[in-house]
Design an enzyme around this catalytic site. Sequence first.
Site, PDB file in Angstrom:
ATOM      1  N   SER A  22       0.863  -1.307  -0.107  1.00 50.06           N
ATOM      2  CA  SER A  22      -0.077   0.069   0.059  1.00 50.06           C
ATOM      3  C   SER A  22       0.718   1.295   0.006  1.00 50.06           C
ATOM      4  O   SER A  22       2.035   1.176   0.526  1.00 50.06           O
ATOM      5  CB  SER A  22      -1.047  -0.162   1.154  1.00 50.06           C
ATOM      6  OG  SER A  22      -1.851   0.701   1.122  1.00 50.06           O
ATOM      7  N   PRO A  23       0.527   2.202  -0.719  1.00 53.83           N
ATOM      8  CA  PRO A  23       1.280   3.685  -0.808  1.00 53.83           C
ATOM      9  C   PRO A  23       1.518   3.963   0.843  1.00 53.83           C
ATOM     10  O   PRO A  23       0.359   4.229   1.412  1.00 53.83           O
ATOM     11  CB  PRO A  23       0.546   4.556  -1.542  1.00 53.83           C
ATOM     12  CG  PRO A  23      -0.704   3.863  -1.671  1.00 53.83           C
ATOM     13  CD  PRO A  23      -0.961   2.480  -1.368  1.00 53.83           C
ATOM     14  N   CYS A  25       3.577   7.206   2.719  1.00 50.45           N
ATOM     15  CA  CYS A  25       4.612   8.383   2.596  1.00 50.45           C
ATOM     16  C   CYS A  25       5.648   8.067   3.600  1.00 50.45           C
ATOM     17  O   CYS A  25       5.570   7.526   4.542  1.00 50.45           O
ATOM     18  CB  CYS A  25       3.920   9.599   3.297  1.00 50.45           C
ATOM     19  SG  CYS A  25       2.665  10.217   2.178  1.00 50.45           S
ATOM     20  N   ALA A  57       2.092   8.696  -1.976  1.00 48.97           N
ATOM     21  CA  ALA A  57       1.423   9.761  -2.760  1.00 48.97           C
ATOM     22  C   ALA A  57       2.620  10.556  -2.997  1.00 48.97           C
ATOM     23  O   ALA A  57       3.176  11.076  -2.413  1.00 48.97           O
ATOM     24  CB  ALA A  57       0.784  10.491  -1.467  1.00 48.97           C
ATOM     25  N   GLN A  99       1.479   6.363  -6.788  1.00 47.21           N
ATOM     26  CA  GLN A  99       0.131   6.874  -6.700  1.00 47.21           C
ATOM     27  C   GLN A  99       0.228   8.550  -6.931  1.00 47.21           C
ATOM     28  O   GLN A  99       1.262   9.023  -6.220  1.00 47.21           O
ATOM     29  CB  GLN A  99      -0.250   6.889  -5.162  1.00 47.21           C
ATOM     30  CG  GLN A  99      -1.584   7.363  -4.661  1.00 47.21           C
ATOM     31  CD  GLN A  99      -1.824   7.298  -3.136  1.00 47.21           C
ATOM     32  OE1 GLN A  99      -0.838   7.550  -2.373  1.00 47.21           O
ATOM     33  NE2 GLN A  99      -2.840   6.614  -2.956  1.00 47.21           N
ATOM     34  N   TYR A 181      -7.531  14.346   0.742  1.00 48.82           N
ATOM     35  CA  TYR A 181      -6.861  15.118  -0.286  1.00 48.82           C
ATOM     36  C   TYR A 181      -7.610  15.523  -1.353  1.00 48.82           C
ATOM     37  O   TYR A 181      -8.830  15.619  -1.516  1.00 48.82           O
ATOM     38  CB  TYR A 181      -5.623  14.271  -0.548  1.00 48.82           C
ATOM     39  CG  TYR A 181      -4.615  13.926   0.433  1.00 48.82           C
ATOM     40  CD1 TYR A 181      -4.173  14.900   1.616  1.00 48.82           C
ATOM     41  CD2 TYR A 181      -4.608  12.550   0.922  1.00 48.82           C
ATOM     42  CE1 TYR A 181      -3.564  14.557   2.652  1.00 48.82           C
ATOM     43  CE2 TYR A 181      -3.890  12.351   2.029  1.00 48.82           C
ATOM     44  CZ  TYR A 181      -3.083  13.153   2.816  1.00 48.82           C
ATOM     45  OH  TYR A 181      -2.597  13.093   3.871  1.00 48.82           O
ATOM     46  N   ARG A 229      -7.489   5.213  -6.041  1.00 49.16           N
ATOM     47  CA  ARG A 229      -7.809   4.920  -4.573  1.00 49.16           C
ATOM     48  C   ARG A 229      -8.831   5.768  -4.060  1.00 49.16           C
ATOM     49  O   ARG A 229      -8.746   7.144  -4.416  1.00 49.16           O
ATOM     50  CB  ARG A 229      -6.661   5.195  -3.570  1.00 49.16           C
ATOM     51  CG  ARG A 229      -7.093   5.036  -2.163  1.00 49.16           C
ATOM     52  CD  ARG A 229      -5.766   4.797  -1.512  1.00 49.16           C
ATOM     53  NE  ARG A 229      -5.465   3.525  -1.130  1.00 49.16           N
ATOM     54  CZ  ARG A 229      -4.592   3.095  -0.090  1.00 49.16           C
ATOM     55  NH1 ARG A 229      -3.994   3.871   0.698  1.00 49.16           N
ATOM     56  NH2 ARG A 229      -4.400   1.804  -0.058  1.00 49.16           N
ATOM     57  N   ARG A 323       0.910  -1.126   7.170  1.00 49.23           N
ATOM     58  CA  ARG A 323       1.960  -1.326   8.387  1.00 49.23           C
ATOM     59  C   ARG A 323       2.518  -2.387   8.481  1.00 49.23           C
ATOM     60  O   ARG A 323       3.570  -2.735   9.112  1.00 49.23           O
ATOM     61  CB  ARG A 323       1.101  -0.762   9.561  1.00 49.23           C
ATOM     62  CG  ARG A 323       0.870   0.715   9.414  1.00 49.23           C
ATOM     63  CD  ARG A 323      -0.284   0.958  10.569  1.00 49.23           C
ATOM     64  NE  ARG A 323      -1.537   0.632  10.150  1.00 49.23           N
ATOM     65  CZ  ARG A 323      -2.626   0.504  11.020  1.00 49.23           C
ATOM     66  NH1 ARG A 323      -2.464   1.177  12.152  1.00 49.23           N
ATOM     67  NH2 ARG A 323      -3.647   0.033  10.649  1.00 49.23           N
TER      68      ARG A 323
HETATM   69  C1  LIG Z   1       3.437   5.470   7.087  1.00 48.01           C
HETATM   70  C2  LIG Z   1       2.339   5.507   6.447  1.00 48.01           C
HETATM   71  C3  LIG Z   1       2.184   6.446   5.160  1.00 48.01           C
HETATM   72  C4  LIG Z   1       1.130   6.414   4.555  1.00 48.01           C
HETATM   73  N1  LIG Z   1       1.015   7.160   3.278  1.00 48.01           N
HETATM   74  C5  LIG Z   1      -0.065   6.928   2.527  1.00 48.01           C
HETATM   75  C6  LIG Z   1      -0.021   7.308   1.195  1.00 48.01           C
HETATM   76  O1  LIG Z   1       1.012   7.820   0.526  1.00 48.01           O
HETATM   77  N2  LIG Z   1      -1.051   6.990   0.311  1.00 48.01           N
HETATM   78  C7  LIG Z   1      -2.108   6.836   0.905  1.00 48.01           C
HETATM   79  O2  LIG Z   1      -3.182   6.558  -0.010  1.00 48.01           O
HETATM   80  N3  LIG Z   1      -2.205   6.243   2.072  1.00 48.01           N
HETATM   81  C8  LIG Z   1      -1.237   6.309   2.936  1.00 48.01           C
HETATM   82  N4  LIG Z   1      -1.323   5.653   4.037  1.00 48.01           N
HETATM   83  C9  LIG Z   1      -2.609   4.641   4.248  1.00 48.01           C
HETATM   84  C10 LIG Z   1      -1.922   3.256   3.870  1.00 48.01           C
HETATM   85  O3  LIG Z   1      -1.895   3.238   2.668  1.00 48.01           O
HETATM   86  C11 LIG Z   1      -3.301   2.337   4.293  1.00 48.01           C
HETATM   87  O4  LIG Z   1      -4.297   2.527   3.741  1.00 48.01           O
HETATM   88  C12 LIG Z   1      -3.416   2.313   5.947  1.00 48.01           C
HETATM   89  O5  LIG Z   1      -2.377   2.258   6.666  1.00 48.01           O
HETATM   90  C13 LIG Z   1      -4.299   1.236   6.458  1.00 48.01           C
HETATM   91  O6  LIG Z   1      -3.638   0.023   6.140  1.00 48.01           O
HETATM   92  P1  LIG Z   1      -2.707  -0.861   7.290  1.00 48.01           P
HETATM   93  O7  LIG Z   1      -3.792  -1.280   8.221  1.00 48.01           O
HETATM   94  O8  LIG Z   1      -2.342  -2.058   6.463  1.00 48.01           O
HETATM   95  O9  LIG Z   1      -1.749  -0.069   7.559  1.00 48.01           O
HETATM   96  C14 LIG Z   1      -0.124   5.498   5.098  1.00 48.01           C
HETATM   97  C15 LIG Z   1      -0.017   4.837   6.001  1.00 48.01           C
HETATM   98  C16 LIG Z   1       1.036   4.682   6.576  1.00 48.01           C
HETATM   99  C17 LIG Z   1       1.168   3.959   8.019  1.00 48.01           C
END
Ligand SMILES: Cc1cc2nc3c(=O)[nH]c(=O)nc-3n(C[C@H](O)[C@H](O)[C@H](O)COP(=O)(O)O)c2cc1C
Length: 353
Positions: A22-23, A25, A57, A99, A181, A229, A323
């Site tokens: 998953s994307p 940052c 992103a 993304q 966003y 997304r 995560r």
């Molecule tokens: C460190 C971090 C950075 C993230 N950056 C982005 C991002 O750049 N674009 C996005 O759509 N979601 C971003 N997310 C959300 C994750 O892609 C994901 O949708 C969210 O963490 C839920 O998934 P998980 O339970 O597997 O962590 C970020 C999450 C984390 C933890």
Amino acid sequence: MSILFSPITLRSVAMRNRIFVSPMCQYSCQDGLVGIWHLVHLGSRAVGGAGLVMVEATAVSPEGRISPQDTGIWGDAHVDAFLPVTRFLAEQGAVAGIQLAHAGRKASCAVPWQGGKPIPAGSGGWQTLAPSAVPFDVGDPVPKALTADDLDALEVQFRTAARRALAAGFKVVEIHMAHGYLLHEFLSPLANRREDEYGGNLENRLRFPLRIARAVRAEWPDDLPLFVRISATDWVGNGWDIEQSIVLVKELKKLGVDFIDCSSGFVVPNEPVPFGPGFQVPFSARIRAETGIATGSVGCITDPAQAEQIVATGQADAVLLARQFLRDPYWPLHAAKALGVDIPWPNQYLRAK
Ligand SMILES: Cc1cc2nc3c(=O)[nH]c(=O)nc-3n(C[C@H](O)[C@H](O)[C@H](O)COP(=O)(O)O)c2cc1C
């Protein structure tokens, strides 16, 4: 027989399995340029067996960054910076995705480990842009409401970003329409108070995000898949919801979008999000069932059997992990073992298999 570890092909692009990074940052760039951190971070997850590695992103313009340390793709130097990353991902058998994003009224913030608060213009921050001059939170800087000329410029920025993503070696582009966003701000009545053809009723609120999808699809080659997304709901009354998401996705499908990455929330502060294992799976399941488009499920997916069950029961075509991939870059290698599936390990690591 594992569905999770079976390949999936979208247009001409085959992913070796249905486990996508998953994307996320990393807030680790200067001037939007990726460097060694990104090569190692993204590369490790490709070595770890992910089918697709989605770059975080990535801003289509400097003012589209969440923080001054975000990745960007507004110049040719960004293309050059990404090339070693996409080459390495491909060498490891992973598909490279990116993304494309604009942070809208949630731009110009400090990185999370420095508090994440808005940085005012003049103190290293900049004037934020949004559909309407409504701040995200009480006391936040007021964004500038986008003019018709600004919307034209944004369309060019997204389109040019897609062209650069291709030159940079990416095989998948994902448009970020989630998490409060810019494009989600157009969709949600909680952020969009416009009175022109881009605000008000649902058809109007869809108009600008669809314009961006159309522009990116026109630029992105026919044989390569386009992802979007979305936040499938705002989790609050009078906001964006799953019914409106289904209308949006039907339109996106008509425009040639191939895959909907189903997240939720974050357009207003303090939403009552019911976090828990697979809490967003019902969205990917319903969108897939009602529109026939391929979907991805994301959010609190951590366990191999859980991931297998989501795709095997047709609730999504793929899972995206965020995560869990930070905890374990080699999650797919470990998940395969847990599920009794034999997948190749990198030659260099064979003695540890
Ligand atoms: C460190 C971090 C950075 C993230 N950056 C982005 C991002 O750049 N674009 C996005 O759509 N979601 C971003 N997310 C959300 C994750 O892609 C994901 O949708 C969210 O963490 C839920 O998934 P998980 O339970 O597997 O962590 C970020 C999450 C984390 C933890």
